[in-house]
Design a protein around this motif. Structure first.
Motif, mmCIF file in Angstrom:
data_model
loop_
_atom_site.group_PDB
_atom_site.id
_atom_site.type_symbol
_atom_site.label_atom_id
_atom_site.label_comp_id
_atom_site.label_asym_id
_atom_site.label_seq_id
_atom_site.Cartn_x
_atom_site.Cartn_y
_atom_site.Cartn_z
ATOM 1 N N SER A 112 -2.485 10.864 3.220
ATOM 2 C CA SER A 112 -2.911 10.711 4.436
ATOM 3 C C SER A 112 -2.113 9.580 5.061
ATOM 4 N N GLY A 113 -2.326 9.523 6.425
ATOM 5 C CA GLY A 113 -1.427 8.604 7.086
ATOM 6 C C GLY A 113 -1.242 8.842 8.541
ATOM 7 N N LEU A 114 -0.818 7.948 9.363
ATOM 8 C CA LEU A 114 -0.506 8.164 10.886
ATOM 9 C C LEU A 114 0.877 7.890 11.316
ATOM 10 N N GLY A 115 1.677 7.423 10.164
ATOM 11 C CA GLY A 115 3.019 7.238 10.459
ATOM 12 C C GLY A 115 3.001 6.079 11.378
ATOM 13 N N LEU A 116 2.303 5.221 11.138
ATOM 14 C CA LEU A 116 2.342 3.810 12.254
ATOM 15 C C LEU A 116 2.539 2.566 11.559
ATOM 16 N N GLY A 117 2.304 2.657 9.851
ATOM 17 C CA GLY A 117 2.393 1.289 9.418
ATOM 18 C C GLY A 117 3.718 0.600 9.400
ATOM 19 N N LEU A 118 4.980 1.522 9.244
ATOM 20 C CA LEU A 118 6.139 0.779 9.154
ATOM 21 C C LEU A 118 6.947 0.453 10.652
ATOM 22 N N TYR A 119 6.176 1.120 11.609
ATOM 23 C CA TYR A 119 6.365 1.012 13.005
ATOM 24 C C TYR A 119 5.718 -0.147 13.383
ATOM 25 N N HIS A 154 14.884 7.172 10.252
ATOM 26 C CA HIS A 154 13.586 7.669 11.214
ATOM 27 C C HIS A 154 12.426 6.667 10.739
ATOM 28 N N LEU A 155 12.489 6.106 9.510
ATOM 29 C CA LEU A 155 11.188 5.678 8.966
ATOM 30 C C LEU A 155 10.411 4.445 9.621
ATOM 31 N N PHE A 156 11.108 3.835 10.605
ATOM 32 C CA PHE A 156 10.426 2.672 11.244
ATOM 33 C C PHE A 156 10.116 3.229 12.914
ATOM 34 N N ASN A 186 0.852 -1.055 -0.004
ATOM 35 C CA ASN A 186 -0.043 0.004 0.116
ATOM 36 C C ASN A 186 0.835 1.199 0.000
ATOM 37 N N ASN A 187 1.867 1.255 0.720
ATOM 38 C CA ASN A 187 2.884 2.437 0.698
ATOM 39 C C ASN A 187 3.483 2.679 -0.692
ATOM 40 N N ALA A 188 3.645 1.295 -1.375
ATOM 41 C CA ALA A 188 4.375 1.584 -2.834
ATOM 42 C C ALA A 188 3.066 2.287 -3.587
ATOM 43 N N VAL A 189 2.196 1.958 -3.528
ATOM 44 C CA VAL A 189 1.128 2.492 -4.353
ATOM 45 C C VAL A 189 0.790 4.055 -3.954
ATOM 46 N N LYS A 190 0.946 4.275 -2.574
ATOM 47 C CA LYS A 190 0.488 5.744 -1.982
ATOM 48 C C LYS A 190 1.725 6.414 -2.318
ATOM 49 N N TYR A 191 2.787 6.109 -2.109
ATOM 50 C CA TYR A 191 4.062 7.221 -2.374
ATOM 51 C C TYR A 191 4.838 7.117 -3.500
ATOM 52 N N ALA A 192 4.298 6.087 -4.347
ATOM 53 C CA ALA A 192 4.763 6.017 -5.775
ATOM 54 C C ALA A 192 3.731 5.974 -6.875
ATOM 55 N N GLU A 217 9.595 7.907 -6.283
ATOM 56 C CA GLU A 217 10.480 9.042 -5.589
ATOM 57 C C GLU A 217 11.747 8.530 -5.061
ATOM 58 N N GLY A 218 11.485 7.626 -4.148
ATOM 59 C CA GLY A 218 12.456 7.272 -3.347
ATOM 60 C C GLY A 218 12.694 8.081 -2.172
ATOM 61 N N ILE A 219 13.326 7.743 -1.281
ATOM 62 C CA ILE A 219 13.400 8.563 0.029
ATOM 63 C C ILE A 219 14.882 8.975 0.305
ATOM 64 N N SER A 220 15.091 10.252 0.685
ATOM 65 C CA SER A 220 16.553 10.597 0.747
ATOM 66 C C SER A 220 17.213 9.905 1.914
ATOM 67 N N ARG A 273 6.718 10.323 9.776
ATOM 68 C CA ARG A 273 6.203 10.632 8.357
ATOM 69 C C ARG A 273 7.158 11.498 7.647
ATOM 70 N N VAL A 274 7.516 11.203 6.495
ATOM 71 C CA VAL A 274 8.660 12.075 5.692
ATOM 72 C C VAL A 274 8.034 13.536 5.351
ATOM 73 N N ASP A 275 6.823 13.313 5.012
ATOM 74 C CA ASP A 275 6.298 14.769 4.633
ATOM 75 C C ASP A 275 5.222 15.091 5.816
ATOM 76 N N SER A 276 5.857 15.160 7.051
ATOM 77 C CA SER A 276 4.863 15.241 8.324
ATOM 78 C C SER A 276 3.839 16.491 8.226
HETATM 79 P P1 ADP Z 1 2.287 6.494 6.770
HETATM 80 O O1 ADP Z 1 1.878 5.917 5.425
HETATM 81 O O2 ADP Z 1 0.902 6.481 7.711
HETATM 82 O O3 ADP Z 1 2.571 7.842 6.729
HETATM 83 P P2 ADP Z 1 4.089 4.582 7.503
HETATM 84 O O4 ADP Z 1 5.013 4.132 8.693
HETATM 85 O O5 ADP Z 1 3.546 3.350 6.665
HETATM 86 O O6 ADP Z 1 3.179 5.573 7.787
HETATM 87 O O7 ADP Z 1 5.255 5.171 6.426
HETATM 88 C C1 ADP Z 1 6.244 6.220 7.200
HETATM 89 C C2 ADP Z 1 6.580 7.225 6.174
HETATM 90 O O8 ADP Z 1 7.626 6.667 5.193
HETATM 91 C C3 ADP Z 1 5.538 7.708 5.029
HETATM 92 O O9 ADP Z 1 4.999 8.822 5.511
HETATM 93 C C4 ADP Z 1 6.339 8.201 3.947
HETATM 94 O O10 ADP Z 1 6.929 9.484 3.863
HETATM 95 C C5 ADP Z 1 7.422 7.075 3.722
HETATM 96 N N1 ADP Z 1 7.340 6.048 2.795
HETATM 97 C C6 ADP Z 1 6.975 4.778 3.209
HETATM 98 N N2 ADP Z 1 7.004 3.984 2.399
HETATM 99 C C7 ADP Z 1 7.317 4.655 1.321
HETATM 100 C C8 ADP Z 1 7.576 4.457 -0.226
HETATM 101 N N3 ADP Z 1 7.367 3.270 -0.818
HETATM 102 N N4 ADP Z 1 8.342 5.632 -0.938
HETATM 103 C C9 ADP Z 1 8.647 6.631 -0.719
HETATM 104 N N5 ADP Z 1 8.437 7.050 0.951
HETATM 105 C C10 ADP Z 1 7.810 6.063 1.752
#
Ligand code: ADP
Length: 256
Positions: free
Chosen positions: A216-223, A200-202, A159-165, A191-194, A207-210
């Protein structure tokens, strides 16, 4: 800084001793602030699908009362369902976090075929039809793990791949059997992540774009995903380059 002092007196009432404490509450305040911010983000995230659910029900009510346009009825039932699923996911994330905090994330393990679990849990992406999922590698491999929870990890990553890419139409999922573990990776070409954000991702709530409301998102999925993988004794990580895409991966140990 919070200070507190207590003065001790002798029998004649003369002060003889003072005991003081100095407490640095900066960290406490930061955590309190983080919690307050989280509650406001979480409420907003729940409010959005709820408003849309309410609107769909009102429209359905009208459509049914006037007995008009059955196709539209189907469309709005579908919309209401999507809003409900969003709310369900949010509530599940919140429940998972409280279980993790309380140390109560129990595992219910069984043996299953990894590729089968991935295909079933990613059906919603195939049905939506916007992304092409490619599953490669050791498709016959089985693991002994909590199927529901590993499914949750895969769904979070996909879902993150779909949402952020969103422009990356292909998502590659690879399964590799190694001597002591199975590695599952989810690759997008977005776009990838710098590199400075990667450590900090986990983290919880990160959230990168906090500040932006673009996604939308809570910043909990990866945690939550990291907690699930670590409870299984595995590892989770990401290889990403800004502008080229990201590969999130995790491993689950296997006994031979
Ligand atoms: P959420 O999606 O609710 O913000 P996650 O914990 O799933 O929370 O992800 C944390 C952050 O990591 C996201 O806000 C996003 O900025 C970044 N991220 C996660 N997956 C990707 C991805 N595939 N490509 C780019 N950025 C990502």
């Amino acid at each position: 800084i919070r200070t507190q002092a207590k003065i001790y007196h002798d029998n004649a009432g003369k002060p003889i001793r003072m005991l003081g404490t100095v407490l640095d509450i900066t960290e406490f305040k930061r955590l309190q602030q983080q919690k307050d911010d989280f509650i406001s983000v979480a409420s907003h995230e729940l409010k959005t699908p709820m408003t849309s659910l309410k609107a769909s029900i009102q429209i359905l009510d009208k459509l049914i009362k006037t007995n008009s346009n059955p196709e539209k009825v189907t469309v709005f039932i579908e919309k209401a369902n999507t809003s409900l699923i969003k709310m369900q996911h949010l509530i599940e994330s919140l429940l998972n976090v409280s279980k993790i905090t309380a140390g109560q994330l129990a595992l219910n393990k069984s043996e299953f075929k990894v590729s089968e679990m991935i295909n079933e849990s990613c059906d919603h992406i195939r049905l939506a039809g916007d992304h092409h999922l490619v599953l490669t590698g050791d498709v016959d491999v089985k693991i002994h793990a909590d199927r529901g929870k590993i499914e949750q990890v895969v769904v979070n990553l996909v879902n993150n791949a779909v949402k952020y890419a969103p422009l990356s139409k292909t998502i590659m999922i690879d399964i590799i059997k190694r001597s002591r573990s199975v590695k599952i990776s989810v690759q997008d070409f977005g776009e990838g992540i710098s590199y400075d954000k990667i450590p900090h991702l986990f983290e919880r709530y990160y959230r990168v774009d906090s500040t932006g409301l673009q996604y939308s998102g809570l910043g909990l999925g990866l945690y939550i995903s990291a907690e699930i993988v670590e409870r299984h004794g595995g590892k989770i990580g990401v290889n990403s380059e800004a502008g080229k895409g990201s590969t999130f991966w995790f491993t689950i140990p296997v006994q031979d």
